[in-house]
Design an enzyme around this catalytic site. Sequence first.
Site, PDB file in Angstrom:
ATOM      1  CB  THR A 184       0.826   3.603  -4.650  1.00 47.60           C
ATOM      2  OG1 THR A 184      -0.138   2.562  -4.420  1.00 47.60           O
ATOM      3  CG2 THR A 184       2.025   3.042  -5.398  1.00 47.60           C
ATOM      4  N   GLY A 185      -0.459   4.471  -1.543  1.00 50.59           N
ATOM      5  CA  GLY A 185      -1.628   5.101  -0.913  1.00 50.59           C
ATOM      6  C   GLY A 185      -1.227   6.248   0.008  1.00 50.59           C
TER       7      GLY A 185
ATOM      8  N   GLY B  94       0.828  -1.217   0.000  1.00 51.22           N
ATOM      9  CA  GLY B  94       0.000   0.000   0.000  1.00 51.22           C
ATOM     10  C   GLY B  94       0.850   1.250   0.000  1.00 51.22           C
TER      11      GLY B  94
ATOM     12  CE  LYS C  45      -8.282  -2.579   6.526  1.00 49.06           C
ATOM     13  NZ  LYS C  45      -6.827  -2.552   6.368  1.00 49.06           N
TER      14      LYS C  45
ATOM     15  CB  SER D 279      -8.781   1.572   2.004  1.00 48.37           C
ATOM     16  OG  SER D 279      -8.746   2.612   1.043  1.00 48.37           O
TER      17      SER D 279
ATOM     18  NE  ARG E 105      -8.920   9.858   3.984  1.00 48.01           N
ATOM     19  CZ  ARG E 105      -9.183   8.583   4.305  1.00 48.01           C
ATOM     20  NH1 ARG E 105      -8.557   7.594   3.708  1.00 48.01           N
ATOM     21  NH2 ARG E 105     -10.051   8.312   5.266  1.00 48.01           N
TER      22      ARG E 105
ATOM     23  CE1 TYR F 219      -9.015  -7.023  -6.010  1.00 46.09           C
ATOM     24  CE2 TYR F 219      -9.794  -4.972  -5.022  1.00 46.09           C
ATOM     25  CZ  TYR F 219      -8.772  -5.730  -5.572  1.00 46.09           C
ATOM     26  OH  TYR F 219      -7.515  -5.210  -5.675  1.00 46.09           O
TER      27      TYR F 219
ATOM     28  CG  ASP G  47      -2.327   5.750   6.181  1.00 50.51           C
ATOM     29  OD1 ASP G  47      -2.701   6.903   5.915  1.00 50.51           O
ATOM     30  OD2 ASP G  47      -2.909   5.011   7.006  1.00 50.51           O
TER      31      ASP G  47
ATOM     32  CB  THR H  37     -10.239   0.311  10.286  1.00 49.45           C
ATOM     33  OG1 THR H  37     -11.268   1.288  10.222  1.00 49.45           O
ATOM     34  CG2 THR H  37     -10.879  -1.040  10.027  1.00 49.45           C
TER      35      THR H  37
ATOM     36  CE1 TYR I 279     -11.100  -1.096   4.705  1.00 45.97           C
ATOM     37  CE2 TYR I 279     -12.463  -0.186   6.454  1.00 45.97           C
ATOM     38  CZ  TYR I 279     -11.229  -0.342   5.851  1.00 45.97           C
ATOM     39  OH  TYR I 279     -10.115   0.265   6.411  1.00 45.97           O
TER      40      TYR I 279
ATOM     41  CB  ALA J 163      -6.907  -2.414   2.558  1.00 48.40           C
TER      42      ALA J 163
ATOM     43  CD  GLU K 296     -16.097   2.265   8.966  1.00 51.31           C
ATOM     44  OE1 GLU K 296     -16.991   1.480   8.617  1.00 51.31           O
ATOM     45  OE2 GLU K 296     -16.318   3.451   9.263  1.00 51.31           O
TER      46      GLU K 296
END
Length: 348
Positions: free
Chosen positions: A11-12, A9, A159, A90, A190, A101, A14, A131, A155, A88, A133
């Site tokens: 390239t995201g 991750g 997680k 996300s 973001r 997926y 975080d 998370t 999601y 993820a 969530e």
Amino acid sequence: MKKCAFITGITGQDGSYLAKFLLKKGYKVHGLKRRASLINTQRIDDIYEDNFQSRKKFFLHHGDMTDASSLQSIIEKIKPDEIYNLAAQSHVAVSFEQPEYTANTTALGTLRLLEIIRQTNRKIKFYQAGTSELYGGIYKKKQNEKTPFHPRSPYAIAKLYSHWLTKNYRDAYGIFACNGILFNHESPLRGETFVTKKIVSALVKIKYGMQKKLYLGNIYSRRDWGHAKDYVEAMWLMMQKKKPEDFVISTGKQISVKKFVNLVCDVLKIDIYWNEKNKFPYATDSKNKVIIQTSSKYFRPTEVNTLVGDSKKARKILKWKPKYDLRKLVNEMIDYEIYLHKNVKKKF
Ligand code: NAP
Ligand code: G4F
């Protein structure tokens, strides 16, 4: 010897902050990158551009969380000391459209990494991007490490699997594996479809005449929003402890999406007037033009109405505390958005 980290991750949002943070600490950083038809490294391109030295410390490898063989060959080749699993699917709303997926990437992806660690080198430390969530429908005043979970989306359920799996591999195989239970964190980097970035980006464009209207979903849901830069530091701190443990990372303060809109309008000096009598509330500007419209398109089949974290454990054991407050975060996001559209702004 330099420590070596592998970030999935990267390239995201975080991943990019963590890569920069670890490079500053002297790490060699390797990242997982998916092949895409368009360039997807915008968030980390400056590492190459700004820092000639980083060419010897920063490496990207093609692979995918759904492809165990690619993960295995990367890990065997680079022999990391620490793995940060940030990859993820996300997006909560998207997980209702792509539940399978999401499970494959966000849940089974974690299993693939932990199995590689178990089978190849149990000394590799593992961080799992958990998370808030997970708490979903729990209406405790504040959520901490002891609060029970009640996930409300594919999601969050994916997680949840990763959370328990990480604990299980820690208990069963003695692997240094820890879960960060992070509440929402934002930044100029973001993703465009998360609500804070969507709001800031649209209101800046509305202010400069480049967009007419912003469409939103549930403006009454409340979140505990921090800055990604503060939160990646907490990930690293967890990995430096003697004993692997799980930690809640949060600011402890929450506001609604509507109040977040009001704050951005306040900074941008946009006067808005809410009309909340309709089923779909909207807001007008000083010329009575509708600039914000809520729409069923952005409502979720099951919503998480309120999240606010209690991060006392992290503050005590990790000595972590956020450096950003919400106003500073919002100012930074707005400044970045204005900078991005500077050239376009000149046309108007
Ligand atoms: P993000 O910006 O959406 O980044 C997700 C990363 O995962 C991207 O690099 C993406 O690659 C990669 N990815 C997605 N599917 C993949 C696959 N099948 N194989 C390989 N890579 C894949 O997310 P973020 O905000 O940085 O969050 C980082 C992690 O923390 C995520 O696991 C997220 O669920 C979790 N988290 C985030 C927050 C938050 O508020 N930001 C809070 C709690 C937990 P592409 O660039 O190619 O799409
Ligand atoms: O920005 P959001 O999409 O973030 P959400 O769903 O809280 O998830 C984010 O934070 C989680 C941590 O709690 C992470 F695990 C997850 O990966 C992700 O980073 O939505 C925030 C709130 C929701 O209640 C949503 O219904 O804003 C509401 N909202 C209202 N209008 C909207 C919109 N969300 C989005 N994305 N787009 C809207 O137009």
